[in-house]
Write a protein that holds these residues in place. Sequence first.
Motif, PDB file in Angstrom:
ATOM      1  N   LEU A   7       0.818  -1.214   0.000  1.00  0.00           N
ATOM      2  CA  LEU A   7       0.000   0.000   0.000  1.00  0.00           C
ATOM      3  C   LEU A   7       0.850   1.261   0.000  1.00  0.00           C
ATOM      4  O   LEU A   7       0.598   2.201  -0.756  1.00  0.00           O
ATOM      5  CB  LEU A   7      -0.915  -0.022   1.233  1.00  0.00           C
ATOM      6  N   GLY A   8       1.879   1.274   0.864  1.00  0.00           N
ATOM      7  CA  GLY A   8       2.708   2.464   0.967  1.00  0.00           C
ATOM      8  C   GLY A   8       3.388   2.822  -0.333  1.00  0.00           C
ATOM      9  O   GLY A   8       3.432   3.992  -0.738  1.00  0.00           O
ATOM     10  N   GLU A   9       3.923   1.824  -1.012  1.00  0.00           N
ATOM     11  CA  GLU A   9       4.613   2.081  -2.274  1.00  0.00           C
ATOM     12  C   GLU A   9       3.670   2.648  -3.332  1.00  0.00           C
ATOM     13  O   GLU A   9       3.993   3.620  -4.019  1.00  0.00           O
ATOM     14  CB  GLU A   9       5.248   0.777  -2.793  1.00  0.00           C
ATOM     15  N   TRP A  10       2.500   2.041  -3.479  1.00  0.00           N
ATOM     16  CA  TRP A  10       1.550   2.502  -4.489  1.00  0.00           C
ATOM     17  C   TRP A  10       1.101   3.933  -4.220  1.00  0.00           C
ATOM     18  O   TRP A  10       1.011   4.752  -5.140  1.00  0.00           O
ATOM     19  CB  TRP A  10       0.342   1.564  -4.536  1.00  0.00           C
ATOM     20  N   LEU A  11       0.811   4.242  -2.972  1.00  0.00           N
ATOM     21  CA  LEU A  11       0.336   5.587  -2.637  1.00  0.00           C
ATOM     22  C   LEU A  11       1.415   6.631  -2.886  1.00  0.00           C
ATOM     23  O   LEU A  11       1.170   7.662  -3.533  1.00  0.00           O
ATOM     24  CB  LEU A  11      -0.117   5.633  -1.178  1.00  0.00           C
ATOM     25  N   PHE A  17       4.382  10.716  -8.966  1.00  0.00           N
ATOM     26  CA  PHE A  17       4.184  10.896 -10.404  1.00  0.00           C
ATOM     27  C   PHE A  17       3.113  11.956 -10.700  1.00  0.00           C
ATOM     28  O   PHE A  17       3.225  12.722 -11.660  1.00  0.00           O
ATOM     29  CB  PHE A  17       3.805   9.573 -11.053  1.00  0.00           C
ATOM     30  N   LEU A  18       2.068  12.008  -9.875  1.00  0.00           N
ATOM     31  CA  LEU A  18       1.029  13.022 -10.070  1.00  0.00           C
ATOM     32  C   LEU A  18       1.562  14.426  -9.839  1.00  0.00           C
ATOM     33  O   LEU A  18       1.055  15.394 -10.419  1.00  0.00           O
ATOM     34  CB  LEU A  18      -0.150  12.754  -9.123  1.00  0.00           C
ATOM     35  N   ALA A  19       2.580  14.562  -8.989  1.00  0.00           N
ATOM     36  CA  ALA A  19       3.149  15.875  -8.717  1.00  0.00           C
ATOM     37  C   ALA A  19       3.830  16.477  -9.948  1.00  0.00           C
ATOM     38  O   ALA A  19       4.021  17.696 -10.020  1.00  0.00           O
ATOM     39  CB  ALA A  19       4.149  15.786  -7.570  1.00  0.00           C
ATOM     40  N   TRP A  20       4.191  15.631 -10.916  1.00  0.00           N
ATOM     41  CA  TRP A  20       4.813  16.131 -12.146  1.00  0.00           C
ATOM     42  C   TRP A  20       3.780  16.694 -13.116  1.00  0.00           C
ATOM     43  O   TRP A  20       4.138  17.391 -14.072  1.00  0.00           O
ATOM     44  CB  TRP A  20       5.594  15.010 -12.838  1.00  0.00           C
ATOM     45  N   GLU A  22       0.877  19.149 -14.347  1.00  0.00           N
ATOM     46  CA  GLU A  22       0.405  20.506 -14.090  1.00  0.00           C
ATOM     47  C   GLU A  22      -1.083  20.588 -14.389  1.00  0.00           C
ATOM     48  O   GLU A  22      -1.500  20.899 -15.501  1.00  0.00           O
ATOM     49  CB  GLU A  22       1.190  21.513 -14.949  1.00  0.00           C
ATOM     50  N   TRP A  23      -1.908  20.285 -13.397  1.00  0.00           N
ATOM     51  CA  TRP A  23      -3.360  20.354 -13.547  1.00  0.00           C
ATOM     52  C   TRP A  23      -3.891  21.564 -12.794  1.00  0.00           C
ATOM     53  O   TRP A  23      -3.597  21.735 -11.605  1.00  0.00           O
ATOM     54  CB  TRP A  23      -4.017  19.081 -13.014  1.00  0.00           C
ATOM     55  N   PRO A  24      -4.669  22.423 -13.465  1.00  0.00           N
ATOM     56  CA  PRO A  24      -5.167  23.643 -12.801  1.00  0.00           C
ATOM     57  C   PRO A  24      -6.007  23.352 -11.561  1.00  0.00           C
ATOM     58  O   PRO A  24      -5.942  24.082 -10.581  1.00  0.00           O
ATOM     59  CB  PRO A  24      -6.007  24.320 -13.899  1.00  0.00           C
ATOM     60  N   CYS A  25      -6.813  22.301 -11.593  1.00  0.00           N
ATOM     61  CA  CYS A  25      -7.720  22.019 -10.484  1.00  0.00           C
ATOM     62  C   CYS A  25      -7.198  20.934  -9.551  1.00  0.00           C
ATOM     63  O   CYS A  25      -7.906  20.487  -8.655  1.00  0.00           O
ATOM     64  CB  CYS A  25      -9.092  21.613 -11.020  1.00  0.00           C
ATOM     65  N   PHE A  26      -5.959  20.495  -9.762  1.00  0.00           N
ATOM     66  CA  PHE A  26      -5.436  19.394  -8.964  1.00  0.00           C
ATOM     67  C   PHE A  26      -3.964  19.656  -8.709  1.00  0.00           C
ATOM     68  O   PHE A  26      -3.094  19.235  -9.463  1.00  0.00           O
ATOM     69  CB  PHE A  26      -5.633  18.067  -9.703  1.00  0.00           C
ATOM     70  N   LEU A  32       7.234  16.840  -3.867  1.00  0.00           N
ATOM     71  CA  LEU A  32       6.964  15.407  -3.890  1.00  0.00           C
ATOM     72  C   LEU A  32       7.396  14.750  -5.194  1.00  0.00           C
ATOM     73  O   LEU A  32       7.342  13.524  -5.319  1.00  0.00           O
ATOM     74  CB  LEU A  32       5.473  15.157  -3.655  1.00  0.00           C
ATOM     75  N   ARG A  33       7.821  15.551  -6.159  1.00  0.00           N
ATOM     76  CA  ARG A  33       8.343  14.977  -7.404  1.00  0.00           C
ATOM     77  C   ARG A  33       9.608  14.149  -7.163  1.00  0.00           C
ATOM     78  O   ARG A  33       9.968  13.303  -7.980  1.00  0.00           O
ATOM     79  CB  ARG A  33       8.670  16.096  -8.394  1.00  0.00           C
ATOM     80  N   MET A  34      10.264  14.397  -6.043  1.00  0.00           N
ATOM     81  CA  MET A  34      11.512  13.689  -5.745  1.00  0.00           C
ATOM     82  C   MET A  34      11.270  12.265  -5.264  1.00  0.00           C
ATOM     83  O   MET A  34      12.219  11.480  -5.171  1.00  0.00           O
ATOM     84  CB  MET A  34      12.294  14.470  -4.675  1.00  0.00           C
TER      85      MET A  34
END
Length: 213
Positions: A7-11, A17-20, A22-26, A32-34
Motif C-alpha cells: 500500500l505504501g509504495e503505491w500511494l 508521479f502526479l506531482a509532475w 500541471e493540472w489547474p484544479c489538482f 513530492l516529485r523527488m
Amino acid sequence: MGLVFPLGEWLLLSLGFLAWMEWPCFHIEKGLRMIPLAWVLGWIVEHNVAFSPPWDWHFPRIFVLITLTLVAWKKTEERKYPGILLASFCLVAQDLFVLNEPGIFAYEQWLFAGFFVAVAFFSTRSQWGMIATLGGGMLISMASTVFLFDGVVRYYTIPNAFLWHFSIGACAIIAVLREVREHYQTRKALSLLPMAAPQESQGEEGSVYRKDD
C-alpha cells in the motif's frame, strides 16, 4: 496479522508521479516529485552495495522516507521536535515490549502503530506537520533500534514493513478526511453569504426610511 499488499509504495509513487502533472484544479506539492527519484536511487544502492545481517535494510523506503520528511519539514512552521520525540518513543517502547515481554499485548503491531499515528495526529495542527512527525519519528526509531539492539535483534527489517504501510495508509485517510471537511466547511460558508447580503441591505433601507420619517 500484517499488511501484505504494498500500500505504501503505491500511494507514494502515485503521489510522486502526479506531482509532475500541471493540472489547474489538482495541485500537488512540487517537492513530492523527488519521491520516484529517491525510490530509484534507494533501489540502486540496495542492489549494488552488500550489507550483512542482522539488519535487513530496505533502502528505497529509507530514501523516500527521508525525502518525504524533508519536504514536510520545510512546509510547516509549527514546533516539530516534541511530536517527533514522542512518536519515536512509541516505537522504541514497542521494540522493548516485543523483546522483553513478547505477546503481552494482543495485536501489538496494530496497537503500537495506532498509538504512533495518534501521537502524530494530536501533536500537530496541519497535515504537513503530521507527515514530518511520522517521518521523523520513524527515522529516529530506526537509529535507536540499530544503536540499542545491535547484537540482540536478528534480521530486523528497517523500516518495519507493517509500520511503513500502516502509517502511510492512515496518513492518506486522514488527509482525505481533512480535505472533505474543508470542502464542506467552504460550501457551508459560501451558502450563508447570499442570505446575509439581503438582510444587510434590508437593514440599510429600513434605516433610510426611518431617517426620512
